[in-house]
Design an enzyme around this catalytic site. Structure first.
Site, PDB file in Angstrom:
ATOM      1  CB  SER A 458      -6.543   8.204  -9.798  1.00 40.19           C
ATOM      2  OG  SER A 458      -5.938   8.029  -8.537  1.00 40.19           O
ATOM      3  CB  CYS A 679      -1.138   4.554  -9.103  1.00 43.51           C
ATOM      4  SG  CYS A 679      -2.857   4.977  -8.705  1.00 43.51           S
ATOM      5  CG  ASP A 724      -2.837   8.550  -6.440  1.00 46.16           C
ATOM      6  OD1 ASP A 724      -3.390   8.424  -5.333  1.00 46.16           O
ATOM      7  OD2 ASP A 724      -3.437   8.953  -7.454  1.00 46.16           O
ATOM      8  CD1 TRP A 726      -6.818   1.646  -2.719  1.00 46.60           C
ATOM      9  CD2 TRP A 726      -5.969   3.170  -4.128  1.00 46.60           C
ATOM     10  NE1 TRP A 726      -6.906   1.140  -3.991  1.00 46.60           N
ATOM     11  CE2 TRP A 726      -6.409   2.046  -4.876  1.00 46.60           C
ATOM     12  CE3 TRP A 726      -5.414   4.261  -4.816  1.00 46.60           C
ATOM     13  CZ2 TRP A 726      -6.286   1.976  -6.270  1.00 46.60           C
ATOM     14  CZ3 TRP A 726      -5.302   4.188  -6.200  1.00 46.60           C
ATOM     15  CH2 TRP A 726      -5.726   3.065  -6.919  1.00 46.60           C
TER      16      TRP A 726
END
Length: 727
Positions: A458, A679, A724, A726
């Site tokens: 990012s 995020c 966002d 992961w």
């Protein structure tokens, strides 16, 4: 009114006749043979004239299988090709492997009865299709879309679905499931069960388990028998005795990079960006690293927006390159120039630019640093240098538990597995003297190991404050493997982040800190000067990069409240968000005075790390941003390994701070129509934050947590809650 004379009328009539004769001269004076009139090709006409017609290509190439892949990072394409290869090997069936973005789907209903369509579909983001599958999904889900039969029906179409997802995300394999549901609704017939790969655990194992059950059902449905194929190579590798050196790819990622010509910089032509700044963000002397890198994009034509991602193209570390060169018996001719030709271009495209060299392929182009897959070990067993090595690999291939214990838990790369099988010491630096050579054809290595992919980060800056640079915030991945009967715990290093750490050391003329050299293990070294030294100019290093667009964006209206949750490096895009608002605030105040931000919505950032003195990212910047935003920006920090703790002594995390601020958060979301951004870690943090938000909103609405969850779902649908994350 004047009256026309007879002569005027005659002249006028003659003029009309002559004009008509001119206009219709072809009909009047032509022979009786009718003139051929070109007919526009039908929308569904087959033939060479329409490159987007997959039915024509299937018939022309006598393909019975067509495989469409939805792929964002290349993994979906990799599995599509694997399915095609197995169909050819097992049954002698050839396939057309297609990027759906390159084809039209009006004639999907024309797939022959003895053929089959296979969909290998990854799910991206919040249950979205990958970029190349957007049109396909629109066609399948739009009931107004008509196939060539004039209906939204695919009666009797045989199809297969294998999905790629990650169970830590809410919309696990949503696209594969949606494809399956829509096809069934249209009358299509699925062969076997829908496959679902879970990247959080083992995509490879899920695929292997699925395919073992799928192929028998496939054979029955298509009326084929196993054994009709053959073990034919995908590529022909040729060593070239002479070739112009300037035309050999030594790690260049595109033809433009090789020839040093200008062009658009994207995923197919990354830009070698000079490193302006590279510095450590964690406390110097600690046992972890987090690298801040500023990439110069001035004059490159690259643009970006806050929230976008930057793709960093790494290379494999020197030790792994040497290890595989030695294991393949290629160390002495590592610089030999080779050409690679595809023996079936429709099935297997050469995955990197050629001609190249053995060492360049292993260093720059294929992912030799990944954990070795179980299927490839079975392929390589027949090339074993001894019966013991053969038995070792066959045991790993057939015994799933043994493979998991030794290879998966041991994080063993292919070169290391080959060394272990041959009885070599994997802890010594590999040389031809201490590594047994295997007679594995290089074409099998190319076929079996996927292309080395970029690592995405990012972007942690805003173009409003940093128009000529892209900032990257990367925690350096380093962890211990799990011990097993063959290997003790070893340090495992992430390829991309350790590549950036190498760049940081070199750019600042540093050596690794003592804390970074853990016990006897050295940090991996990389050939960071790049091919032909192109990635180093004097004392400036360069990194190949490209920008990937994102929808992770601030609301355009600054009056909307904004809540951001980003512990650890999850704070990276929010640094860009805040810079975006700071730039707007400066312009607004300059134009309208000091009170110009009075009606702006509140901006809240919930951040977490271990200790305020150890890993507090950009600690010195936040107070400056707070001052410039005139009290409109508030930062809430959770330090999990320093006081205060909860009354029971447990750690405080961002979700706890969110609960403490629940009154303001509920007001911002429900009354202020605010936006929420999350995020970071998808497995634990993101889920915990969504749960506490649902609880807050449910209570504020006078209902239950289920009511709050419904509000969360609605916010996602309206892009007021964006992730966002992961795993």
């Amino acid at each position: 009114m004047a009256v026309a004379s007879s002569s005027d009328v005659a002249i006028l009539a003659l003029g009309v006749v002559l004009a008509a004769a001119y206009l219709f001269r072809d009909s009047i004076f032509s022979s009786s043979t009718p003139k051929a009139v070109p007919v526009a090709p039908s929308k569904f006409a087959n033939g060479h004239g329409n490159p987007r017609d997959f039915i024509a290509k299937m018939k022309e190439g006598k393909k019975r299988l067509i495989i469409f892949y939805g792929s964002q990072t290349g993994t979906g394409e990799e599995y599509a090709i694997r399915i095609a290869k197995e169909a050819k090997t097992k049954f002698g069936l050839t396939s057309l492997v297609c990027d759906p973005e390159e084809y039209d789907f009006e004639n999907l209903d024309q797939v022959p009865e003895d053929s089959c369509v296979i969909f290998v579909m990854a799910t991206y983001g919040e249950g979205e299709p990958t970029d190349n599958a957007v049109q396909l999904m629109e066609n399948l889900t739009d009931s107004a879309f008509e196939f060539s039969n004039g209906q939204h029906r695919l009666e009797g179409l045989k199809y297969v679905v294998f999905g790629l997802g990650n169970r830590t995300y809410e919309h696990y394999n949503a696209i594969a499931r949606q494809v399956d549901a829509e096809l069934t609704k249209m009358g299509a017939v699925r062969i076997g069960e829908r496959g679902e790969g879970d990247d959080d655990k083992s995509m490879e194992e899920d695929y292997l388990e699925w395919k073992d059950n799928f192929w028998p059902a496939f054979a029955e449905a298509l009326g084929v028998e196993e054994g009709q194929g053959g073990d034919t190579p995908d590529f022909a590798v040729t060593e070239l005795e002479s070739h112009p050196p300037e035309k050999v790819y030594l790690g260049e990622l595109s033809a433009r990079a090789l020839t040093k010509t200008k062009g658009i910089h994207d995923a197919k032509n990354p830009y070698a960006s000079p490193v302006k700044v590279a510095r450590e963000l964690f406390q110097v002397g600690g046992d972890r690293n987090c690298v801040h890198v500023e990439l110069d994009i001035e004059g490159s034509g690259i643009t970006y927006q806050h929230g976008d991602h930057v793709g960093v193209w790494p290379l494999n570390p020197d030790a792994e390159v040497d290890r595989l060169l030695c294991a393949l018996g290629l160390y002495s001719k590592k610089d030999t120039v080779i050409n690679v030709d595809s023996l079936d271009p429709a099935l297997a495209k050469v995955p990197f630019p050629v001609p190249s060299t053995y060492i360049s392929v292993l260093r720059h182009y294929i992912d030799i640093s990944a954990v070795a897959g179980r299927q490839i070990l079975g392929v390589l067993a027949k090339f074993a240098p001894s019966p013991e090595a053969d038995a070792f690999l066959r045991n790993l291939t057939s015994n799933k538990d043994e493979y998991a214990a030794v290879v998966t838990n041991g994080c063993l790369k292919l070169g290391e597995v080959l060394q272990l099988a041959a009885g070599n010491d994997i802890n010594a630096h590999p040389t031809p003297q201490n590594t047994t050579a295997w007679a594995i054809p290089f074409d099998i290595i190319i076929s079996s190991i996927p292309r080395l992919q970029p690592r995405y980060y990012s972007i942690s800056s805003s173009p409003k404050l940093n128009p000529t640079s892209v900032h990257v915030t990367a925690v350096v991945l380093k962890y211990e493997s799990i011990a097993n009967k063959l290997t003790a715990p070893r340090w495992v290093h992430g390829v991309g982040s350790n590549f950036l750490l190498n760049i940081k050391h070199a750019a600042n003329d540093e050596t690794a800190a003592a804390s970074e050299e853990i016990e006897h293990v050295s940090l991996p070294a990389y050939a960071i000067e790049g091919p032909r030294g192109a990635h180093k100019t004097e004392d400036v290093y360069k990194i190949p990069v490209h920008v990937r667009r994102s929808t992770f964006r601030l609301p355009t209206n600054p009056k909307s409240p904004v809540i951001m949750v980003g512990p650890g490096t999850g704070v990276a895009p929010f640094r860009g968000f805040i810079q975006e608002r700071v730039a707007l605030a400066r312009r607004t105040i300059e134009k309208n005075g000091d009170d110009a931000l009075a009606d702006w919505g509140q901006i809240s950032l919930f951040y977490g790390c271990r200790k305020s003195t150890e890993d507090f990212l950009y600690k010195d910047e936040w107070p400056q941003y707070t001052a410039e935003l005139k009290g409109k920006f508030t930062m809430h920090c959770a330090f999990s390994r320093e006081p205060p703790y909860k009354p029971d002594g447990s750690k405080i995390y961002v979700q706890d701070l969110i609960w403490d601020d629940r009154k303001n958060i509920a007001d911002a979301i429900l009354n202020g129509k605010g936006y929420v951004y999350i995020c970071g870690d998808a497995k634990a943090m993101s889920k915990a934050v969504e749960e506490v938000l649902a609880r807050i909103l449910g209570e504020a609405k006078g209902g239950s947590e289920a009511d709050g969850a419904a509000e969360i779902k609605l916010m996602k649908e309206r892009s007021r809650l964006m992730l966002d994350v992961w795993s």
